[in-house]
Design an enzyme around this catalytic site. Structure first.
Site, PDB file in Angstrom:
ATOM      1  N   PHE A  10     -91.553 118.123 -39.858  1.00 38.89           N
ATOM      2  CA  PHE A  10     -92.588 118.654 -40.488  1.00 38.89           C
ATOM      3  C   PHE A  10     -92.620 118.577 -41.949  1.00 38.89           C
ATOM      4  O   PHE A  10     -91.687 118.860 -42.614  1.00 38.89           O
ATOM      5  CB  PHE A  10     -92.332 120.561 -40.336  1.00 38.89           C
ATOM      6  N   ASP A  11     -93.767 118.409 -42.561  1.00 31.40           N
ATOM      7  CA  ASP A  11     -93.938 118.490 -43.949  1.00 31.40           C
ATOM      8  C   ASP A  11     -93.881 120.099 -44.329  1.00 31.40           C
ATOM      9  O   ASP A  11     -94.039 121.152 -43.396  1.00 31.40           O
ATOM     10  CB  ASP A  11     -95.359 118.031 -44.291  1.00 31.40           C
TER      11      ASP A  11
END
Length: 303
Positions: free
Chosen positions: A161-162
């Site tokens: 995930f960013d």
């Protein structure tokens, strides 16, 4: 008693997210609905090749082994019901236990996310993804031309995930876009102990956290990574936010603006979520990626 999915992680996938239907889709986009149905019917006994979200779906369903189902994968597709026959047959060919689907013959299908209680929706259709996000469902646009996930970890689901505008709100990203890197660093250093507001994918992270806790004896593992352009000193607020949420990630990569693609290639996720077009384009040659079409980067003034 009717079946309920309240106790499961519900993931909805479009046909093009799960399978590679790009050749058939060119017929569909040409506007010849009857020809598209005929092509799919002719290929009914021909399993479709795996698509961008195939590895994700297969591993998620692996968490159902050895006990009551913990994950439900549902097809949510603009395809017609006849084409849906090929989708289900292809899933059965690969051993994917997918029992539910909605096929809307061109109509946007995202409304069915609410009665399903879906915690993730992946589609190649940008409009459907935007509508799902607006309805509060974690959703991302997948790219059928992306690299396939690595086959090196068959018993471990890996998701990257960013941070900003994905797990976290775009609060800090707005400062960066408006005032630049130095102002962003000062903003985040000053607020290092103040948790960031949740972003659109916080509910999915919560659901994965519960899945990890419940799946100790299912033969599947879950590994998560935060892969962010943040670097020190802005790293502290991100970590403290996760601590405040009482959620752990297995790896955190603070890249300070370095390209994410080579690092994702080494982590080998089944999918990577980011909002920024540049990061997605950098990731696609290496791993499956889903673009989260939310936050300041996707407002008209944000380009």
């Amino acid at each position: 008693m009717p079946t309920r999915l309240d106790d499961r992680l519900v993931v909805a996938l479009s046909s093009r997210a799960l399978f590679d239907f790009e050749a058939e889709n060119r017929v569909f986009e040409a506007g010849d609905d009857a020809a598209y149905m005929q092509v799919q019917n002719q290929r009914l006994d021909e399993p479709a090749p795996p698509g961008a979200a195939f590895s994700l779906a297969r591993k998620l369903l692996g968490f159902n082994a050895g006990g009551p189902p913990q994950v439900e994968v549902v097809i949510l597709s603009r395809n017609d019901p006849v084409s849906g026959l090929r989708v289900f047959r292809s899933a059965a060919h690969y051993g994917l236990d997918i029992q539910r689907g909605a096929f809307t013959r061109g109509r946007p299908p995202w409304q069915y996310l609410r009665p399903l209680g879906a915690q993730l929706f992946l589609s190649a259709n940008e409009g459907d993804v935007r509508a799902a996000l607006a309805a509060g469902v974690p959703a991302a646009r997948v790219f059928p031309t992306s690299a396939q996930a690595s086959a090196a970890h068959p018993q471990e689901l890996r998701i990257a995930f960013d941070g900003d505008a994905v797990l976290f709100s775009d609060q800090a990203e707005r400062v960066f876009q408006r005032e630049g890197l130095d102002a962003f660093q000062r903003h985040e250093t000053h607020r290092a102990t103040e948790p960031l507001p949740p972003g659109p994918f916080k509910p999915l992270l919560d659901a994965l956290h519960r899945l990890r806790a419940q799946a100790a004896d299912r033969g599947m593992r879950l590994r998560t990574a935060l892969v962010t352009a943040r670097g020190a000193p802005a790293h502290e607020r991100a970590i403290r936010t996760l601590m405040d949420w009482q959620i752990e990630v297995d790896e955190a990569l603070f890249l300070g603006g370095l390209p994410k693609g080579p690092f994702l290639r080494e982590f080998e996720p089944d999918i990577f979520f980011d909002d920024q077009t540049g990061h997605i384009e950098n990731a696609l040659p290496h791993v499956p990626a889903g673009q989260v079409l939310s936050g300041v980067a996707h407002e008209p003034s944000g380009g």
